[in-house]
Design an enzyme around this catalytic site. Structure first.
Site, PDB file in Angstrom:
ATOM      1  NE  ARG A 162      -3.510  -2.530   0.034  1.00  0.00           N
ATOM      2  CZ  ARG A 162      -3.230  -3.581  -0.306  1.00  0.00           C
ATOM      3  NH1 ARG A 162      -2.049  -3.688  -0.885  1.00  0.00           N
ATOM      4  NH2 ARG A 162      -3.805  -4.611  -0.135  1.00  0.00           N
ATOM      5  CB  SER A 237      -9.472  -2.525   4.056  1.00  0.00           C
ATOM      6  OG  SER A 237      -9.797  -3.660   3.700  1.00  0.00           O
ATOM      7  CD  GLU A 333      -5.757  -0.364   2.602  1.00  0.00           C
ATOM      8  OE1 GLU A 333      -6.238  -0.506   1.565  1.00  0.00           O
ATOM      9  OE2 GLU A 333      -5.507  -1.176   3.280  1.00  0.00           O
TER      10      GLU A 333
END
Length: 337
Positions: A162, A237, A333
């Protein structure tokens, strides 16, 4: 190409947070983008794509540029492979379905991820055992200061979990305008080893899955776990799965032997953040209009009128509790604005 003042961003972020942009403009071509940048050189700028990976905690005191460039095409192909270019404003899931419809393989495991193509390299998005970097060839991005278009190769993007150069040293310097992927035309590498894909295919009596079968299975799994942002505000998420040293994991595992894990390397282990959050007692909890989804503890939701700050406060409470219980830090995230 009108610049609008005091513009509501409620419909431009998947959390459905009410926040205002001081100024707002939507651009539909590279020429329009360049014009906006040239005509507003001193203005502070905020770049907006699909609004799927951000939490707005305040109004945007800047010129918000909504990148709405559309188009996709094959730029090169051989007997086995095809190079496909998609413009930044293309909806990611629709683009994935288009590649599957052409029988091009490589993106099917990332079906139903919200957002637009242009933001996928920034986050190096991934799901069910695949990431953007696996098929990424290059992207083109416009320099906000010089208006020059630069090509970033996979190596230059410095992809991590990420992570990319666009979240680090090149942050705020470029606007991605298109992305090129190399996909398979035959001998597709079907990946059903991650999560519940194999079980979903077995349920449907599929033994030799096609790209479409894999995509359909993942769509079914995601829909069973993740709320549709159109119905319940969320950003998928909210947290990354923490990667910790193996020595730390072994120490924590003695206290929590039921803790699942995935080996990342000889020295590192990935622990599912959703499991940590659920064990910390947050799954399904609601705090006013901010909450944690009942089917997936990784997903924070807006039940209607939550502010970004309220959702952020819930996320901080989760981080604090997980740290207290497991001595593991979980990182957001989602980009907090």
């Amino acid at each position: 190409m009108e610049i609008l003042a005091n513009f509501s961003l409620k419909n431009y972020n998947t959390f459905g947070i009410e926040a205002k942009a001081k100024q707002f403009v939507s651009v539909h071509s590279v020429e329009e983008l360049k014009t906006v940048l040239q005509e507003n050189p001193t203005q502070k700028k905020f770049i907006l794509g699909g609004g799927s990976n951000m939490l707005l905690t305040q109004d945007i005191d800047a010129l918000t540029i909504h990148v709405d460039l559309k188009g996709k095409k094959i730029i090169e192909q051989t007997e086995d492979a095809v190079w496909v270019e998609a413009k930044a404003g293309e909806n990611w899931h629709e683009f994935v379905l288009w590649t599957i419809g052409q029988d091009f393989g490589g993106l099917e495991n990332m079906s139903l991820i919200p957002g637009n193509v242009g933001t996928t390299p920034i986050q190096n998005i991934g799901a069910y055992g695949t990431e953007i970097k696996d098929t990424f060839v290059f992207c083109e991005a416009m320099n906000i200061e010089t208006f020059e278009i630069k090509k970033f190769t996979k190596e230059e993007c410095k992809f991590g979990y990420r992570e990319s150069i666009f979240k680090n040293e090149a942050k705020g310097q470029y606007i991605i305008i298109s992305v090129v992927f190399k996909l398979t035309k035959q001998k597709h590498k079907i990946n059903i080893s991650y999560g519940d894909i194999a079980a979903e295919l077995t349920k449907k009596d599929i033994v030799t899955p096609t790209l479409k079968d894999v995509s359909n299975a993942i769509i079914a799994i995601r829909q069973s776990k993740l709320p549709d942002p159109k119905e319940l505000g969320n950003s998928g998420s909210f947290f990354k799965n923490p990667i910790i040293p193996k020595s730390d994991f072994e120490r924590i595992h003695l206290l929590h032997p039921e803790m699942p894990s995935y080996s990342v390397s000889e020295t590192e282990v990935k622990v599912p953040a959703g499991w940590l959050i659920e064990k910390a007692g947050f799954k399904g909890k609601r705090f006013g209009d901010a909450g944690i989804h009942k089917n997936q503890a990784l997903v924070l939701v807006n039940y209607g009128n939550a502010t970004g700050q309220e959702i952020l406060n819930v996320s901080k409470d989760i981080q604090k509790k997980v740290k207290e219980l497991f001595d593991i830090e979980i990182e957001a995230e989602v980009n907090v604005i």
